[in-house]
Motif scaffolding. Structure first.
Motif, PDB file in Angstrom:
ATOM      1  N   ARG A   1     -46.162  22.194 -29.833  1.00  0.00           N
ATOM      2  CA  ARG A   1     -45.588  22.090 -28.481  1.00  0.00           C
ATOM      3  C   ARG A   1     -45.342  23.476 -27.901  1.00  0.00           C
ATOM      4  O   ARG A   1     -45.314  23.655 -26.694  1.00  0.00           O
ATOM      5  N   ASP A   2     -45.152  24.451 -28.785  1.00  0.00           N
ATOM      6  CA  ASP A   2     -44.938  25.819 -28.314  1.00  0.00           C
ATOM      7  C   ASP A   2     -46.166  26.397 -27.624  1.00  0.00           C
ATOM      8  O   ASP A   2     -46.077  27.436 -26.982  1.00  0.00           O
ATOM      9  N   MET A   3     -47.328  25.743 -27.773  1.00  0.00           N
ATOM     10  CA  MET A   3     -48.519  26.240 -27.084  1.00  0.00           C
ATOM     11  C   MET A   3     -48.336  26.145 -25.574  1.00  0.00           C
ATOM     12  O   MET A   3     -49.046  26.796 -24.819  1.00  0.00           O
ATOM     13  N   TRP A   4     -47.434  25.309 -25.130  1.00  0.00           N
ATOM     14  CA  TRP A   4     -47.199  25.158 -23.695  1.00  0.00           C
ATOM     15  C   TRP A   4     -45.731  25.426 -23.387  1.00  0.00           C
ATOM     16  O   TRP A   4     -44.848  24.739 -23.917  1.00  0.00           O
ATOM     17  N   ASP A   5     -45.470  26.420 -22.577  1.00  0.00           N
ATOM     18  CA  ASP A   5     -44.092  26.696 -22.156  1.00  0.00           C
ATOM     19  C   ASP A   5     -43.773  25.753 -21.010  1.00  0.00           C
ATOM     20  O   ASP A   5     -44.391  25.804 -19.962  1.00  0.00           O
ATOM     21  N   THR A   6     -42.805  24.902 -21.247  1.00  0.00           N
ATOM     22  CA  THR A   6     -42.659  23.722 -20.405  1.00  0.00           C
ATOM     23  C   THR A   6     -41.474  23.819 -19.443  1.00  0.00           C
ATOM     24  O   THR A   6     -40.403  24.280 -19.826  1.00  0.00           O
TER      25      THR A   6
END
Ligand code: DAH
Length: 345
Positions: free
Chosen positions: A153-158
């Motif tokens: 999930r850290d691949m995308w800063d949300t």
């Protein structure tokens, strides 16, 4: 009473003749014909007359009212006509003067590129759809094989925007991939869909990163779809967009929702693969992520992975546009400087 009516009418007509413009006319109307005007007051005064005198006096009053309304209308028209006249005179113009060129609008460069990408995939049998930019965590992550606490999930800063049930349940989609879930949950295979749209990332802005960007997601699911279909379809599409001669290259990459996952690159369209500044001397330009849809994702939407398989891909439209037009700063697309945008006719 008759005298009063006559005096009133005479005074009114005298003043009306003196009303030289629209404001004065309106003041006159309020003074004489208004709800609290002199005429209305006089009418109310009729109540004080002996009953047998009232009908005649009332009729006389109504006649005065009709007369004043008539002269008022005439005066109003005359004034309006007088105000029109000078305009008509000045409206005469010199037909020999150079004209004013009308400004012709155009689609934004990103929309033009989107149309080009959609046309390419349209030719290959994909239908286009779109979806919400505000998305459930479930579609953006969980059902794409990114359960809570999954490190990828850290691949995308949300950007999280709400927590309906639990923390972070609603977010701005970080990619267009959640549309895989939405479409597949609603449709039985075969599916062949592309989804262009905006995505959002909590990211510092620079020449190649924006907090908002455009992506195009695509996916195809059917019986016996293989990696060969992925490679063939994407190579075809890239050649339709960038030119027939472009060679393509696939290398292993990791995305949680595909297995195997690949990144696709095309031969640099500036140097034809010999190495230049645009491709950092590698001869290749990476343009999209793709892979065979993970069996867990298929199960999550109710497809049987024994029966069906599919491929998926996602690419950045801004990046495609930058490559197509040799633009080195993504911020130019959204600054809306017309001197920049008008170049893309
Ligand atoms: N969603 C990925 C991203 O935003 C891109 C992507 C990679 C999409 C692989 C896919 C895929 O459908 O198979 O970085």
């Amino acid at each position: 009473m008759q005298d009063t009516w006559e005096a009133l009418q005479q005074a009114a007509e005298r003043e009306l003749a003196a009303a030289g413009d629209v404001q004065a006319l309106e003041a006159w109307r309020i003074e004489y014909l208004g709800r609290r005007g002199r005429l209305a007051q006089a009418m109310r005064g009729l109540g004080q007359l002996p009953p047998e005198a009232r009908p005649a006096a009332g009729a006389a009053g109504n006649a005065v009212k009709a007369a004043l309304t008539g002269v008022y209308d005439a005066r109003k028209q005359a004034l309006a006509a007088a105000e029109q006249a000078p305009v008509e005179e000045t409206a005469a113009f010199d037909v020999t003067l150079p004209g004013i060129r009308p400004r012709v609008g155009q689609a934004h460069v990103i929309n033009q590129v989107m149309a080009k990408v959609m046309a390419a995939f349209g030719q290959l049998g994909f239908r286009a759809t779109d979806g919400p930019e505000v998305e459930w965590d479930r579609n953006n992550f969980t059902l794409l094989n990114l359960p809570e606490e999954h490190p990828a999930r850290d691949m995308w800063d949300t950007f999280y925007v709400g927590n309906v049930g639990k923390p972070g349940e609603v977010l701005l989609r970080t990619h267009t991939s959640p549309m895989q879930i939405r479409v597949m949950e609603q449709t039985e295979p075969p599916v062949r869909v592309i989804v262009p749209g905006k995505v959002y990332r909590y990211e510092a802005t620079d020449a190649t990163h924006g907090w908002m960007l455009y992506q195009v997601e695509g996916f195809a699911v059917d019986c016996r779809v293989t990696m060969a279909d992925l490679k063939g379809t994407l190579t075809q599409a890239i050649q339709l967009i960038f030119g027939r001669e472009r060679r393509t290259r696939f290398r292993c990459d990791y995305f949680p929702f595909v297995e195997p996952g690949v990144d696709m690159a095309m031969e640099c369209h500036v140097c034809d693969g010999s190495g230049c500044g645009v491709c950092s001397s590698t001869g290749w330009i990476e343009i999209l992520g793709a892979g065979m849809i993970h069996p867990q994702v298929l199960r999550n939407v109710g497809y049987d992975p024994e029966e069906y398989s599919g491929f998926a891909f996602g690419m950045g439209l801004d990046r495609i546009a930058m490559l197509l037009y040799g633009i080195d700063d993504l911020r130019l697309f959204y600054d809306n400087d017309l001197r920049f945008l008008r170049q893309f006719r």
